[in-house]
Structure formats: structure tokens, C-alpha cells
Design a protein around this motif. Structure first.
Motif, short mmCIF file in Angstrom:
data_model
loop_
_atom_site.label_atom_id
_atom_site.label_comp_id
_atom_site.label_asym_id
_atom_site.label_seq_id
_atom_site.Cartn_x
_atom_site.Cartn_y
_atom_site.Cartn_z
N LEU A 22 -15.03 -90.09 162.67
CA LEU A 22 -14.51 -91.44 162.42
C LEU A 22 -13.00 -91.42 162.25
N GLY A 23 -12.44 -90.21 162.23
CA GLY A 23 -10.99 -90.07 162.05
C GLY A 23 -10.58 -89.81 160.62
N TRP A 24 -11.56 -89.64 159.73
CA TRP A 24 -11.23 -89.38 158.33
C TRP A 24 -10.72 -87.95 158.18
N ARG A 25 -9.66 -87.77 157.43
CA ARG A 25 -9.13 -86.44 157.14
C ARG A 25 -9.69 -86.01 155.80
N LEU A 26 -10.44 -84.91 155.83
CA LEU A 26 -11.22 -84.46 154.68
C LEU A 26 -10.72 -83.13 154.14
N PHE A 27 -11.11 -82.84 152.90
CA PHE A 27 -10.76 -81.58 152.27
C PHE A 27 -11.81 -81.26 151.20
N PRO A 28 -12.04 -79.98 150.92
CA PRO A 28 -13.05 -79.60 149.92
C PRO A 28 -12.51 -79.73 148.49
N CYS A 29 -13.41 -80.13 147.60
CA CYS A 29 -13.10 -80.22 146.17
C CYS A 29 -14.07 -79.31 145.42
N ARG A 30 -13.76 -79.06 144.17
CA ARG A 30 -14.65 -78.23 143.35
C ARG A 30 -16.00 -78.91 143.22
N ARG A 31 -17.04 -78.10 143.09
CA ARG A 31 -18.40 -78.61 142.97
C ARG A 31 -18.48 -79.55 141.77
N ARG A 32 -19.07 -80.73 141.99
CA ARG A 32 -19.25 -81.75 140.95
C ARG A 32 -17.94 -82.08 140.23
N PRO A 60 -19.61 -73.36 149.58
CA PRO A 60 -20.92 -74.02 149.68
C PRO A 60 -21.18 -74.91 148.47
N GLY A 61 -21.71 -76.08 148.74
CA GLY A 61 -22.04 -77.01 147.67
C GLY A 61 -20.85 -77.76 147.11
N CYS A 62 -19.69 -77.63 147.77
CA CYS A 62 -18.49 -78.30 147.24
C CYS A 62 -18.61 -79.82 147.39
N ASN A 63 -17.81 -80.51 146.62
CA ASN A 63 -17.63 -81.94 146.77
C ASN A 63 -16.59 -82.13 147.88
N TRP A 64 -16.49 -83.30 148.46
CA TRP A 64 -15.52 -83.54 149.53
C TRP A 64 -14.66 -84.73 149.19
N GLY A 65 -13.38 -84.63 149.54
CA GLY A 65 -12.45 -85.73 149.36
C GLY A 65 -11.96 -86.22 150.70
N VAL A 66 -11.51 -87.46 150.74
CA VAL A 66 -10.91 -88.01 151.96
C VAL A 66 -9.49 -88.44 151.63
N ALA A 67 -8.55 -88.03 152.47
CA ALA A 67 -7.17 -88.46 152.32
C ALA A 67 -7.10 -89.92 152.76
N THR A 68 -6.60 -90.77 151.88
CA THR A 68 -6.58 -92.20 152.18
C THR A 68 -5.24 -92.62 152.75
N HIS A 129 -1.61 -94.36 151.05
CA HIS A 129 -0.84 -93.22 151.53
C HIS A 129 -0.65 -92.19 150.41
N GLY A 130 -1.03 -90.94 150.72
CA GLY A 130 -0.87 -89.85 149.76
C GLY A 130 -1.94 -89.79 148.70
N GLY A 131 -2.90 -90.69 148.76
CA GLY A 131 -3.99 -90.70 147.78
C GLY A 131 -5.23 -90.07 148.35
N ALA A 132 -6.24 -89.99 147.49
CA ALA A 132 -7.51 -89.42 147.92
C ALA A 132 -8.63 -90.08 147.15
N GLU A 133 -9.77 -90.12 147.75
CA GLU A 133 -10.97 -90.59 147.07
C GLU A 133 -12.00 -89.49 147.17
N ARG A 134 -12.61 -89.18 146.02
CA ARG A 134 -13.57 -88.09 145.97
C ARG A 134 -14.81 -88.55 145.26
#
Length: 134
Positions: A22-32, A60-68, A129-134
Motif C-alpha cells: 500500500l506504500g506504507w513505510r514500516l519498521f519493527p518495534c519491541r514486542r508488545r 520474531p513476534g515484534c510489534n510494527w510501526g508505520v512512519a506517518t 511528517h516524522g511521526g509514527a503510529e504503533r
């Protein structure tokens, strides 16, 4: 890796790759947790499926964030808890429709007068811009 461990990687990776398409730029976050697993997540966030799968295997099992913002083409209004919902409803009551182009848009005047927006941890927060939602 066990079959159960592999399933823990494959299912989330498939979902993450679908979001990346969908074009979302994602990154891994710590589990829960909301804290990023990688340094420089603002620049490292990606929609590259190969990188996302590598991260899914590494964390494995990480949470995911999206750069907004413009990088993902999404902006998020984060509303937490009952007080956040109350503040959001108060915000909507004061909305003035503003649509110079087709579609819906709103603007607000005197936001400081809206209950719940003046401060507090559960006020609605706009992520761009520069934010993230997790």
C-alpha cells in the motif's frame, strides 16, 4: 527454527508485506511495546518486502510501526481512552466544514477551548511528517 517458530515469522511477515504494498513505510518495534527495534527508524522505515522479511526473521513476534506523513501517504489521529474520545467528540462539535476541493476537510478555531486538548496524556494527537503510529 521449529514449525511453530516459523509460523510466528511467516504470518506477520505476509501481513506486513501486504501493508508495504500500500506504500506504507514500516519498521519493527519491541514486542508488545512502541519503542523501535532499530536506530534511525525515521530514515530506515521501508516498504521493501525483502527488508521487512529480514526484520521479521531478526525480531520474531515484534510489534510494527508505520512512519506517518507524506512518506507513507497516511496521517493518523491517535485517540487514547475515554478522555481521548471525549476530546475528539468535543473537537468535532466545533468543526467548521472547509472544502475548497471535492472531498471533506475540517478546520478548527480556538482549539485551546476544546476540553481535553489543552493538555493531558490522552488528548487526540495528529501524526504526520516524522511521526509514527504503533
Amino acid at each position: 527454527m521449529t514449525a511453530a517458530g516459523m509460523a510466528e515469522v511467516v504470518r506477520p511477515a505476509a501481513a506486513i508485506v501486504a501493508l508495504a504494498r500500500l506504500g506504507w513505510r514500516l519498521f519493527p518495534c519491541r514486542r508488545r511495546d512502541k519503542r523501535p527495534r532499530i536506530k534511525g527508524w525515521q530514515d530506515a522505515a521501508t516498504s521493501d518486502p525483502a527488508q521487512l522479511v529480514r526484520w521479521a526473521r531478526a525480531f520474531p513476534g515484534c510489534n510494527w510501526g508505520v512512519a506517518t506523513g507524506a512518506v507513507s501517504g497516511i496521517w493518523v489521529l491517535d485517540i487514547d481512552g475515554p478522555s481521548g474520545r471525549d476530546a475528539f467528540h468535543a473537537l468535532l462539535e466545533r468543526a467548521v466544514p472547509f472544502a475548497p476541493l471535492p472531498g471533506a476537510a475540517y478546520r478548527w478555531r480556538r482549539l485551546a477551548a476544546v476540553p481535553g486538548l489543552a493538555g493531558g496524556p490522552h488528548r487526540p494527537q495528529l501524526r504526520g511528517h516524522g511521526g509514527a503510529e504503533r
